[in-house]
Design an enzyme around this catalytic site. Sequence first.
Site, PDB file in Angstrom:
ATOM      1  N   SER A 104      -0.127   3.411  -4.417  1.00 54.86           N
ATOM      2  CA  SER A 104      -1.311   3.633  -3.750  1.00 54.86           C
ATOM      3  C   SER A 104      -0.964   2.288  -2.283  1.00 54.86           C
ATOM      4  O   SER A 104      -1.669   2.100  -1.182  1.00 54.86           O
ATOM      5  CB  SER A 104      -2.955   2.539  -4.139  1.00 54.86           C
ATOM      6  OG  SER A 104      -2.969   3.299  -5.229  1.00 54.86           O
ATOM      7  N   SER A 129      -2.955  -0.644   2.345  1.00 52.50           N
ATOM      8  CA  SER A 129      -2.560   1.053   1.655  1.00 52.50           C
ATOM      9  C   SER A 129      -2.661   2.391   1.620  1.00 52.50           C
ATOM     10  O   SER A 129      -3.684   2.093   3.086  1.00 52.50           O
ATOM     11  CB  SER A 129      -3.881   0.320   0.569  1.00 52.50           C
ATOM     12  OG  SER A 129      -5.270   0.396   0.631  1.00 52.50           O
ATOM     13  N   TYR A 130      -3.004   2.948   1.236  1.00 49.25           N
ATOM     14  CA  TYR A 130      -3.322   4.050   1.438  1.00 49.25           C
ATOM     15  C   TYR A 130      -4.780   4.429   1.522  1.00 49.25           C
ATOM     16  O   TYR A 130      -5.694   4.265   1.257  1.00 49.25           O
ATOM     17  CB  TYR A 130      -3.550   5.167  -0.357  1.00 49.25           C
ATOM     18  CG  TYR A 130      -2.672   6.331  -0.070  1.00 49.25           C
ATOM     19  CD1 TYR A 130      -1.880   7.409   0.856  1.00 49.25           C
ATOM     20  CD2 TYR A 130      -4.322   7.097  -0.459  1.00 49.25           C
ATOM     21  CE1 TYR A 130      -1.996   8.232   1.413  1.00 49.25           C
ATOM     22  CE2 TYR A 130      -4.233   9.326  -0.924  1.00 49.25           C
ATOM     23  CZ  TYR A 130      -2.947   9.713   0.841  1.00 49.25           C
ATOM     24  OH  TYR A 130      -2.851  10.958   0.645  1.00 49.25           O
ATOM     25  N   PRO A 131      -5.054   5.050   2.598  1.00 48.49           N
ATOM     26  CA  PRO A 131      -5.912   4.811   3.553  1.00 48.49           C
ATOM     27  C   PRO A 131      -7.081   6.681   3.258  1.00 48.49           C
ATOM     28  O   PRO A 131      -8.054   6.253   3.687  1.00 48.49           O
ATOM     29  CB  PRO A 131      -5.824   5.222   5.310  1.00 48.49           C
ATOM     30  CG  PRO A 131      -3.936   5.884   5.179  1.00 48.49           C
ATOM     31  CD  PRO A 131      -3.564   5.449   3.647  1.00 48.49           C
TER      32      PRO A 131
END
Length: 862
Positions: A153, A335-337
């Site tokens: 992530s 982090s992963y949006p």
Amino acid sequence: MKTVLMVAEKPSLAQSIARILSRGNMSSHKGLNGACSVHEYAGTFAGQPVSFKMTSVCGHVMTLDFLGKYNKWDKVDPAELFSQAPTEKKEANPKLSMTKFLQVEGRGCDYIVLWLDCDKEGENICFEVLDAVLPVMNKAHGGEKTVFRARFSSITDTDICNAMAHLGEPDHNEALSVDARQELDLRIGCAFTRFQTKYFQGKYGDLDSSLISFGPCQTPTLGFCVERHDKIQSFKPETYWVLQAKVHTGKEGSLLLDWDRVRVFDREIAQMFLNVTKLEKEAQVEATSRKEKAKQRPLALNTVEMLRVASSALGMGPQHAMQTAERLYTQGYISYPRTETTHYPENFDLKGSLRQQANHPYWADTVKRLLAEGINRPRKGHDAGDHPPITPMRSATEAELGGDAWRLYEYITRHFIATLSHDCKYLQSTISFRIGPELFTCSGKTVISSGFTEIMPWQSIPLEESLPTCQQGDIFNVGEVKMLEKQTSPPDYLTEAELITLMEKHGIGTDASIPVHINNICQRNYVTVENGRRLKPTNLGIVLVHGYYKIDAELVLPTIRSAVEKQLSLIAQGKADYRQVLAHTLDIFKRKFHYFVDSIAGMDELMEVSFSPLAATGKPLSRCGKCHRFMKYIQAKPSRLHCSHCDETYTLPQNGTIKLYKELRCPLDDFELVLWSSGSRGKSYPLCPYCYNHPPFRDMKKGMGCNECTHPTCQHSLSMLGIGQCVECENGVLVLDPTSGPKWKVACNKCNVVAHCFENAHRVRVSAETCSTCEAALLDVDFNKAKSPLLGDETQHTGCVFCDPVFQELVELKHAASCHPMHRGGPGRRQGRGRARGRRPPGKPNPRRPKDKMSALAAYFV
């Protein structure tokens, strides 16, 4: 030694992951497609020494499209697209040759580790990669596992190494749900779009949109905007009256009191209340209260909330905000949006993430105090089971990021710190007064502890005048009581933030696709973005939605799409059959399509009120070859010519200007030629409106101008004006622009290469003779006597633009203004002084391409 191929979703992501796993000890080189790099290093995998090869794709490798004739609007009934039209997977970007690139890198590899984004789209790309790579990989022995999926992530050392240590498998069900969505959107969208585009553009000339598109998600999105517009238009303001009282608190202080009845809509009644209170000179305290309240810290940040704030507070459109967030993610800052979760996992290292911000110049004091006092337990939000909430992964400064990237990063970081802070606590005081028979109230707030509002000051409690200390029965002098006349006001147009909320509530789109749908209705000229990022529907958008409501409201209401999204989620969970969902949904929309076609007159009635018919639109420009009357040029998108006498419409090239070309006529059909131009420094070429729409020769396609026409004797054709092979693209021919003097141009008839040459020459003609060296056509140039580059008093010279030393100094290679990014040094670009070899394509009489000769133009292309 065995080889492990690892594939990420983007080149920058591949580089970051390889750098972490190799600890920087890797070698890198460009792949054959020029867009993706390959990073190699040695390591261990499954307990054995291996060679790692890390590379990437550029998003989706494949895209779904119809086969052959079903892509041609004129030859297929749109109704056939629901079931009869076969589909196939095609390369999403053929210029990247991604399938070939993956096969070259995957040949001979023993294992593959997929590092695609951990969402449904990422799972789908996993199987696109596997389809390309598995056939060329070494065969597994004894049922050995060779395909692995990394789930992560964020791009941090901890997360990447942890993902590598706990590899899983790609999820086929999630990939199937994406396949289903792609096919539904393709078949439904294309059928409705083709029908209504052809129908309405064939009748109206001022729609100002090149595509009257329909989308299962796009149309309900537009529906929300038009629904708000309708409420505004139908709103009738009402007058109401309120009483407002002022009491003196001593020492020239005063309080404004609010009427407990709030408002009344009858003036006489309001006047009656005023009369009975205006006589009173004193206000008695009926009750007092002081309550400690809290303003809650925010939940952890998910995609939808990030997009809402980006639009409402940062002034960034959802599409732009999403692209900025993805860039911050691939660079390792956040982090992963793409996540629906607002709850931190139990094992999330909150303190570790917070410590990274301890020395930041903007919020170091707040972070250090939190770490010293102990972070507050975050609120429990919604766990969607996908990715952790969006958080900062490392500290960054404004100078490091700059612009919108910094503004978005700053908000994400402040939001993260706020989730670990304490609630904002304040004291709310209320005093209730009686003036005669009427009750009035005033209230105030006093901050006890600012809590999270210290890091999010825009959320802070506004400063209010403190209320006096008093008790029940206390008396204050009344300053005045007055009656105010006001009016109810209509709602405003939807903001992007409000639209995002509605789409999330009704299940229209996903966290990743919501920005795309909003961007689509803006690009299609259905809505315009006004001040405050408010979405105001255009006439076209309003008429379309009203037409859908009139014919079949379910086409625009969110109910059906929401139900489809639930079915797609069931496919992803393995609880629904992919083919059954697909067949059932297509059957529903096929029936709706037939009913829509049969009832189109209902929408047409609305169109007639807002738009002008083709015959009444545009201005006379060129003569029709059939009736010899003037055809009208309709400049609104899509620009076209319409002959009202023959009732024929002829499409034209877009994104440029059109004017009459010297009243010259096409020798084949007697239509007057027109000249298309992209600007003074770009391309221009003449074209016959009839030939452009009805190719006269077998080797010509629809949409070709005179610069591609293979007529053997026409003075405007490729045969007469073609010079030689383009120095950049494979199939293009450089063609003289006879209208460009005295700033002469030679332009490729396929790509955007433009060569400016022979400035101030009186005349330039393509000779019937060819170069003995390269077989390109010679040019006859008549120079201005005062500015001739020739020796002595010479003004005329005939030579090859590729070979002649005099001409080589007079050619300047450019790109047209609309040049595709791939033409700016992409894989198709010729590097250095390469030789330009040409082959005569079948059916072309004499393309005059240079052969076995160093190209003068190629030298300028370096």
